[in-house]
Design an enzyme around this catalytic site. Structure first.
Site, short mmCIF file in Angstrom:
data_model
loop_
_atom_site.label_atom_id
_atom_site.label_comp_id
_atom_site.label_asym_id
_atom_site.label_seq_id
_atom_site.Cartn_x
_atom_site.Cartn_y
_atom_site.Cartn_z
N SER A 182 -13.16 1.91 2.98
CA SER A 182 -12.12 1.72 2.16
C SER A 182 -11.11 2.75 2.14
O SER A 182 -11.55 3.63 1.67
CB SER A 182 -12.90 1.28 0.95
OG SER A 182 -12.10 1.25 -0.32
N ASP A 197 -7.02 -7.65 5.11
CA ASP A 197 -6.19 -8.61 4.08
C ASP A 197 -5.44 -9.85 4.96
O ASP A 197 -4.91 -10.71 4.51
CB ASP A 197 -4.92 -7.71 3.68
CG ASP A 197 -5.50 -6.56 2.81
OD1 ASP A 197 -6.55 -6.81 2.02
OD2 ASP A 197 -4.59 -5.70 2.30
N SER A 232 0.72 -1.17 -0.03
CA SER A 232 0.19 0.02 0.14
C SER A 232 0.71 1.15 -0.16
O SER A 232 0.57 2.09 -0.47
CB SER A 232 -0.78 0.11 1.36
OG SER A 232 -1.74 -0.85 1.22
N LYS A 286 -12.70 -8.92 -3.04
CA LYS A 286 -11.45 -8.80 -3.03
C LYS A 286 -10.81 -9.59 -4.35
O LYS A 286 -11.57 -9.96 -5.34
CB LYS A 286 -10.71 -9.18 -1.76
CG LYS A 286 -10.99 -8.43 -0.60
CD LYS A 286 -10.23 -7.21 -0.79
CE LYS A 286 -10.66 -6.30 0.33
NZ LYS A 286 -10.22 -4.87 0.28
N GLN A 301 -9.09 2.66 -0.34
CA GLN A 301 -8.77 2.96 -1.56
C GLN A 301 -9.89 4.16 -2.02
O GLN A 301 -9.65 5.01 -2.64
CB GLN A 301 -9.04 1.74 -2.68
CG GLN A 301 -7.82 0.57 -2.33
CD GLN A 301 -7.99 -0.67 -2.88
OE1 GLN A 301 -9.27 -0.90 -3.55
NE2 GLN A 301 -7.18 -1.46 -2.80
#
Ligand code: S3P
Length: 429
Positions: A168, A316, A25, A343, A170
Site C-alpha cells: 500500500s 485502481d 495521488s 476500497k 498510502q
C-alpha cells in the site's frame, strides 16, 4: 428519471483529444509537500476533485493558506514545524483514504491533538494498517476498532524498521512522512513495489531519502525546505476509462496528453498491449515524474491474467479492466486482489454485481473474479455504491451496451473527475 440517476446511451465510436484531470495521488502529495515546505509554492494542473479539496480543507486547519485559481493553486505555509492547531482539531477527510492516511503520518509529531473523520465509506475502511506501524514509532491513537474517527495525541516519534504486510502506497507514505518528524532513521521495506510519488517528491525537494534494494530510508527533516513550483501530470487512472471506450468501440481513436507514465502506475497499459491493444505512448521526461501522450485505437482483445504481484501496479484500474474483459476473447482471471474489498466500495462485489446486471459472464472469488468473453452487454440500472470508479466504469459500459445504462448516484464521479460526463459527451459519436 429518478433524481441523481443518469442515463448513458450506446455510442458508435469515440474520437478526439482529451484533456484529463491532474493526477489525484500526485495532487494530494504536491499539496502536502507544499504544506511541509516553508514559504510560497505554486502547483499547476492540480486535480480539483472532491478528494483533493478534502486535503486542502484539512491543511487549512493547520495554518496553511491556499489561493485556488482555475489551473493554479498558490500555497503559503509556515512549514512542517510551524503547523498550528486548536486542541482536538477536527479534520474532515470526506471520502479520501489518501488524505486520511498521509495526514495520519504527519499529525502525531505535532504539538496539538487531532481527530480525523470521514464519510460513511471512509469510516468502513481499515486504519489498523497505519495505526500499527505508527504506534511502533511511539504515535498515540484512539480509534473505534481500527476505524475512523481516529484521535491522534501529540507524541515524540522514533524511527523504525518496517516491512509492509500489505502493498500500500498510502501506508508506505504515512510511515515515510512520520519519519520526517522522528528521531533516528525510518526504514520501510516494500515486498512488492507500489506507487512511488512520495519518494519522488522527497527526492525532488532535497529531503534526505535513500533506496537500497526494496527498502526506503528517510531521516528527520532538520532544515526547512523552501517553497517550490510543480506541474501535475494528467491522471492515468482517469485515462483508463477513455482507453477502454476507444478499445471497445469500432473506428475509435483518442489522444490523451501529458499523462503520467510513471511505471508504478501504467501496468494496465502494458497488460492491455499484451492482450492485443493498439496503444502507443510517447514518453517525455521533463520533470521528476515521467509523462507523455497516449494514442489509443479500437482493437480486438484476448482475455488476460492478473495475479497478486501485478495488483499494486493496477489496483485502481481493476473495475474498468473487468469491463474490458467482458469484450475480450476467452477467459480473464483476476486473483490476489483481496485489497479491492477495502476500497471506496468492496470493488470485487460491486464490479461483479454491476457487470452481472448488464449480462456479463462473471464469477466472484474471495480474492478476485473470472470473466468469460466476449459477451454482448444489454442495458439496465446499476448503482455506483458511493464509488467514483464504479460509476465511471458503468458509464463506459453504457457506451458499449446494446441499450441504455442508468447509473444511480452518478455524481460520485466528482471525487476524482468532475468533468467526466461533459468529456464523455464531447468524444462520443
Ligand atoms: C493511493 C494508493 C492506492 C490507491 C489509491 C491512491 C495513493 O491505495 O488505490 O486510490 O495515492 O497513495 P493503497 O495505497 O491503499 O493501495
Amino acid at each position: 428519471m429518478i433524481e441523481n440517476t443518469c442515463q448513458i446511451t450506446p455510442a458508435e465510436r469515440v474520437r478526439g483529444n482529451i484533456t484529463l484531470p491532474g493526477d489525484k495521488s500526485i495532487s494530494h502529495r504536491a499539496l502536502i509537500f507544499a504544506a511541509i515546505a516553508r514559504g510560497k509554492s505554486k502547483i499547476r494542473y492540480l486535480n480539483t476533485g472532491v478528494d483533493v479539496l478534502s486535503t486542502i480543507a484539512c491543511l487549512q486547519k493547520v495554518g496553511v493558506h491556499f489561493q485556488l485559481g482555475r489551473y493554479t493553486v498558490n500555497v503559503k505555509s509556515p512549514g512542517l514545524h510551524g503547523w498550528t492547531g486548536e486542541d482536538k482539531t477536527a479534520f474532515n477527510c470526506g471520502n479520501s483514504g489518501t488524505t486520511t492516511r498521509l495526514l495520519a503520518g504527519l499529525l502525531p509529531g505535532q504539538s496539538f491533538e487531532s481527530v480525523l473523520y470521514g464519510d460513511e465509506s471512509l469510516s468502513r475502511r481499515p486504519m489498523g494498517r497505519i495505526i500499527e506501524p505508527l504506534s511502533k514509532m511511539n504515535a498515540l491513537f484512539n480509534s473505534t476498532d481500527g476505524h475512523l474517527p481516529l484521535t491522534i495525541f501529540p507524541s515524540k516519534l522514533k524511527g523504525i524498521r518496517y516491512t509492509l504486510p500489505v502493498a500500500s502506497a498510502q501506508v508506505k507514505s504515512a510511515i515515510l512522512l512520520a519519519g520526517l518528524l522522528a528521531e533516528g532513521k525510518t526504514h520501510v521495506t516494500e515486498p512488492v513495489q507500489c506507487r512511488d510519488h512520495t519518494e519522488r517528491m522527497m527526492k525532488m525537494l532535497g529531503i534526505p531519502i535513500f533506496k537500497k534494494k526494496n527498502t526506503w530510508t528517510v531521516h528527520a527533516l532538520k532544515r526547512p525546505i523552501p517553497g517550490f513550483e510543480y506541474n501535475v501530470p494528467a491522471d492515468p487512472s482517469s485515462a483508463a476509462f477513455w482507453v477502454a471506450a476507444a478499445l471497445l468501440l469500432h473506428k475509435s481513436r483518442i489522444v490523451l496528453s501529458n499523462v503520467s507514465l510513471n511505471p508504478t502506475r501504467i501496468a494496465f497499459l502494458r497488460l492491455l498491449q499484451k492482450a492485443g491493444a493498439d496503444i502507443r505512448c510517447s514518453e517525455e521526461t521533463r520533470s521528476h515524474e515521467p509523462y507523455g501522450d497516449i494514442v489509443v485505437k479500437s482493437s480486438e482483445l484476448q482475455g488476460f491474467s492478473i495475479s497478486s504481484r501485478n495488483i499494486p501496479g493496477l489496483i485502481d484500474e481493476i473495475p474498468i479492466l473487468a469491463l474490458i474483459a467482458t469484450q475480450a476473447k476467452g477467459m480473464t482471471r483476476i486473483r490476489g486482489a483481496r485489497e479491492l474489498r477495502v476500497k471506496e466500495s468492496d470493488r470485487i462485489a460491486t464490479t461483479v454485481a454491476c457487470l452481472k446486471t448488464l449480462g456479463a459472464e462473471i464469477e466472484e472469488h474471495e480474492d478476485g473474479m473470472t470473466i468469460h468473453g466476449p459477451t454482448p452487454l444489454h442495458g439496465g440500472t446499476v448503482k455506483a455504491y458511493m464509488d467514483h470508479r464504479i460509476a465511471m466504469t458503468m458509464a463506459i459500459a453504457g457506451l458499449i451496451a446494446s441499450d441504455p445504462v442508468n447509473i444511480e448516484d452518478y455524481s460520485v464521479v466528482d471525487i476524482s473527475y468532475p468533468d467526466f460526463f461533459s468529456t464523455l459527451e464531447k468524444i462520443r459519436q
